[in-house]
Enzyme design. Structure first.
Site, PDB file in Angstrom:
ATOM      1  N   THR A   1     -21.941  31.605  20.149  1.00  0.00           N
ATOM      2  CA  THR A   1     -21.730  31.946  21.561  1.00  0.00           C
ATOM      3  C   THR A   1     -20.322  31.548  21.959  1.00  0.00           C
ATOM      4  O   THR A   1     -19.662  30.778  21.259  1.00  0.00           O
ATOM      5  CB  THR A   1     -22.665  31.155  22.502  1.00  0.00           C
ATOM      6  OG1 THR A   1     -22.223  29.786  22.552  1.00  0.00           O
ATOM      7  CG2 THR A   1     -24.108  31.240  22.066  1.00  0.00           C
ATOM      8  N   ASP A   2     -19.861  32.015  23.092  1.00  0.00           N
ATOM      9  CA  ASP A   2     -18.618  31.465  23.630  1.00  0.00           C
ATOM     10  C   ASP A   2     -18.951  30.146  24.340  1.00  0.00           C
ATOM     11  O   ASP A   2     -20.117  29.761  24.490  1.00  0.00           O
ATOM     12  CB  ASP A   2     -17.906  32.464  24.549  1.00  0.00           C
ATOM     13  CG  ASP A   2     -16.398  32.171  24.622  1.00  0.00           C
ATOM     14  OD1 ASP A   2     -15.986  31.056  24.242  1.00  0.00           O
ATOM     15  OD2 ASP A   2     -15.630  33.050  25.065  1.00  0.00           O
ATOM     16  N   TYR A   3     -17.897  29.492  24.785  1.00  0.00           N
ATOM     17  CA  TYR A   3     -17.977  28.126  25.293  1.00  0.00           C
ATOM     18  C   TYR A   3     -18.993  27.970  26.436  1.00  0.00           C
ATOM     19  O   TYR A   3     -18.812  28.532  27.512  1.00  0.00           O
ATOM     20  CB  TYR A   3     -16.589  27.724  25.793  1.00  0.00           C
ATOM     21  CG  TYR A   3     -16.339  26.244  25.843  1.00  0.00           C
ATOM     22  CD1 TYR A   3     -15.653  25.604  24.817  1.00  0.00           C
ATOM     23  CD2 TYR A   3     -16.778  25.487  26.917  1.00  0.00           C
ATOM     24  CE1 TYR A   3     -15.419  24.248  24.862  1.00  0.00           C
ATOM     25  CE2 TYR A   3     -16.549  24.132  26.963  1.00  0.00           C
ATOM     26  CZ  TYR A   3     -15.866  23.514  25.931  1.00  0.00           C
ATOM     27  OH  TYR A   3     -15.631  22.163  25.983  1.00  0.00           O
TER      28      TYR A   3
END
Ligand code: BGC
Length: 719
Positions: free
Chosen positions: A261-263
């Site tokens: 996932t992104d942050y």
């Protein structure tokens, strides 16, 4: 080789789930130093540190080695952690921003830059690069446009693949290489109004035609990881978008790598309003195909419970863990959990003269000569030169995502010019700042004074390095602060002036263009920026960059892009002449300030003629288009010859022009060359309204030149 099935079968559910989490290094480093704050905030216990699978945001090889050692001591399964980093345009030796690199139209150069970045980063303890970023974008307001190579899908595919190849080098079993994590899947660059993280609504055929191909090209080139984007796409956040991650990525494309996932994106599902709590967010994200949770802790907290409740199957957990373990094995971590990481090697390999030379070449090839009424190149015999503007003596040329690049290692314009000119007097005046809201004009007088005294002036202006990149959207696209006023005054004082423009995005610099005798767009050029600028100013390097992105006249034209459709009421008169009930603006032309593909040279390339091998082609044939170009000057140079196609009649509206092929060609002084391009049926395909990739028979136009500028054009039919 470790038997991964056996290893997996020995792992507890909790250990398996550990592999699906990624944390910031500080959580570990500070807890090792007895500081528990970050650990508590992340909802972790000291024991969790031994089951976590991946880490990012560490500083160097030394830190990485300490972290891996500590982890391996505590992990009974002895599974090394994965170390990831954003090495977007260099690790320590920084080369131009990707949007600049796109203008080089030179995939081999991009591969070479990426290879260099991989060598440096691998010595610094990086295994996986959060790159390439290949988000398609048509809107300069979006700060992250700097991270992508082009507004052209084809060019973005080529440059994305070149990066993957460069990072991977001779294979991930070699320790001086990086695995790639392509991002941000999908259509992050389609943010409404160019505002970062904003909503994206796109029809499926536009998505498939323009936005998806570059991610796919990177996967085909060997990217082992992919990162979903922050935005929602057609109402569903990418992180919770099963259609994107399961249907397209896994089933249609057969992606077998790891989705990270992104942050904190899993927690953001609650903010988007599609999950009520962390547990529901974790369930959604996992079932939609995200294997690793970047820093949100929701997987660590809830996956076990969700398995026990039957909302997630252990089989799916096993599948996700196996993907992670396979990547670790591919990287050789079970044999050597440190790969090339070594503080000594990191010190000796970074910023070597060879690496600086690559960065310098990349900066000269990425620069675009936007305008030149003849003042450039300046003579090296010049006696007195004034360098004026906030970038004249400024080492902040690295831009956003500078990784471990240091300003102090960066060559300023002043230093570059000093080295280039032997004995000339150099006057350097800042004049004003380059931030929005700067109003201080007290430096103007000294600037005008310097301009008056000098034989030639270099105006070093542009956008602050922190104005592009993540979260840095702009609603205006002019020169920040009072730089335009400074430029006007300086140019009035001395017309023998060239502008060096430093920027992370296309700027709407219409007035500057009207007044300036010459403009070189340097982008944010990186560590060797000052040397590259000096080489270009004095003709040691001949500008050869072509714009990989459109420069608007006015911000209100955004989104503006070269491959737009025609409308049923296109303009018929000259641009800027208002036409009633036609698709045009009252107060601005439709054309951009500088078109996609535009870029001048100190050579004079004359397009003499174009020929086409046949006027009808069937689906198994090719048509050859040949273009003859003469370098009518005594300056050797490079020209990127571009071929555009327009599908004149089709079942959905087609762009008025699409780059179909290009070749970057070197010419000696007064040399003539004929360049040929083969057009085949595959190049004529598009995504139709049934979301099928097809070609349709009928008439096509082919032209050479650059966007909106036809030197020669011909028609042919696909039969
Ligand atoms: C960015 C990603 C980046 C990640 C890790 C996020 O904020 O959107 O591009 O890879 O942080 O640093």
């Amino acid at each position: 080789m470790v038997n991964l099935d056996k290893l997996l079968s020995q792992m507890t559910l909790s250990e398996k789930i550990g592999q699906l989490n990624l944390y910031n290094a500080n959580v570990f480093i500070e807890s090792q130093a007895g500081i528990t704050g970050p650990l508590v905030n992340a909802g972790l216990t000291p024991d969790d540190l031994y089951r976590v699978g991946s880490i990012h945001n560490y500083n160097n090889a030394e830190e990485m080695i300490t972290l891996q050692e500590a982890h391996l001591k505590g992990d009974r399964n002895k599974i090394p952690m994965l170390f990831l980093m954003d090495v977007i345009h260099g690790y320590k030796t920084i080369y131009p921003i990707p949007l600049g690199l796109g203008c080089s139209f030179d995939p081999e150069l991009v591969e070479e830059c990426s290879r260099m970045a991989a060598r440096e980063a691998a010595a610094g303890g990086v295994f996986v690069n959060y790159a390439p970023m290949v988000d398609y974008c048509r809107d300069a307001r979006w700060g992250r446009i700097m991270e992508t190579c082009s507004e052209d899908t084809g060019l973005n595919c080529i440059m994305g693949a070149a990066q993957v190849k460069g990072y991977r080098g001779e294979g991930l079993d070699r320790d001086d290489t990086l695995a790639s994590c392509v991002k941000h899947f999908a259509a992050y660059g389609g943010a409404e109004a160019g505002r970062d993280y904003n909503t994206v609504e796109l029809s499926e055929h536009i998505l498939r035609e323009f936005y998806l191909p570059a991610y796919k090209a990177c996967i085909d080139a060997g990217a082992d990881m992919i990162m979903p984007s922050f935005n929602s796409l057609n109402g569903v956040p990418a992180t919770a978008n099963s259609w994107l991650l399961n249907t397209i990525l896994r089933d249609e494309w057969g992606f077998e790598g790891v989705v990270v996932t992104d942050y904190n994106a899993i927690s953001e599902l609650m903010v988007h309003g599609v999950a009520e709590n962390g547990k529901q967010a974790a369930e959604l994200a996992f079932n939609c195909g995200n294997h690793i949770d970047m820093v949100s802790s929701n997987y660590l907290k809830y996956l076990e419970e969700l398995v026990k409740e039957g909302k997630i199957t252990e089989e799916e957990i096993d599948n996700a863990v196996m993907r992670v373990l396979k990547l670790k094995q591919k990287l050789g971590l079970f044999e050597d959990p440190y790969r090339a990481a070594s503080p000594e090697k990191e010190r000796s390999i970074c910023l070597t003269p060879e690496h600086r030379a690559i960065a310098r070449r990349a900066a000269t090839e990425s620069a675009v000569l936007l305008k030149n009424d003849g003042v450039l190149p300046f003579s090296k015999k010049i006696k007195k030169i004034a360098l004026i503007g906030p970038y004249a003596d400024n080492n902040k040329l690295l831009s956003w995502w500078r990784c471990h690049g240091e300003n102090d290692d960066t060559v300023t314009v002043k230093q570059g010019v000093e080295k280039m000119l032997d004995g000339a007097e150099i006057i350097c005046v800042r004049g004003c700042g380059n931030e929005c809201g700067d109003t201080d004009i007290t430096g103007f007088e000294a600037a005008v004074d310097a301009a008056k005294q000098a034989d030639a002036v270099v105006l070093c202006i542009g956008e602050h390095g922190e104005y592009c990149g993540e979260g840095n959207s702009r609603a205006t696209l002019g020169l920040p602060g009072v730089q335009l006023e400074l430029a006007t005054k300086v140019m009035a004082a001395n017309h023998n002036t060239a502008v060096l423009l430093f920027t992370g995005r296309p700027l709407a610099i219409t007035e500057l263009d009207q007044e300036a005798p010459a403009i070189i767009n340097m982008w944010h050029p990186g560590t060797e920026g000052g040397n590259a600028a000096a080489e270009l100013l004095f003709g040691k390097a001949n500008p050869c960059g072509k714009l990989s992105v459109t420069f608007p006249k006015e911000v209100g034209q955004c989104p503006i892009y070269y491959n737009h459709a025609n409308t049923g009421r296109p303009k018929t008169k000259a641009d800027g002449v208002r036409e009633i009930n036609r698709s045009n603006y009252i107060d601005c032309g439709n054309l951009p300030l500088y078109s996609f593909g535009h870029g001048l040279s100190y050579s004079n390339f004359v397009y003499e003629n174009m020929s086409i091998s046949k006027l009808n082609m069937n689906k198994n044939e090719t048509v050859t288009v040949s273009v003859t170009i003469y370098n009518d000057s005594n300056v050797a140079g490079k020209e990127t010859v571009q071929l555009y196609i327009r599908d004149k009649i089709a079942s959905n509206v087609r762009p008025i022009q699409q780059l179909a092929a290009f070749k970057k060609v070197s010419f000696d002084a007064f040399e003539r060359k004929t360049i040929s391009f083969a057009i085949n049926e595959e190049m004529l395909r598009f995504w139709n309204n049934e979301n099928k990739l097809v070609s349709e028979t009928g008439e096509f136009e082919v032209f050479t030149g650059y966007a909106d500028h036809k030197y020669f054009s011909e028609n042919f039919r696909l039969i």
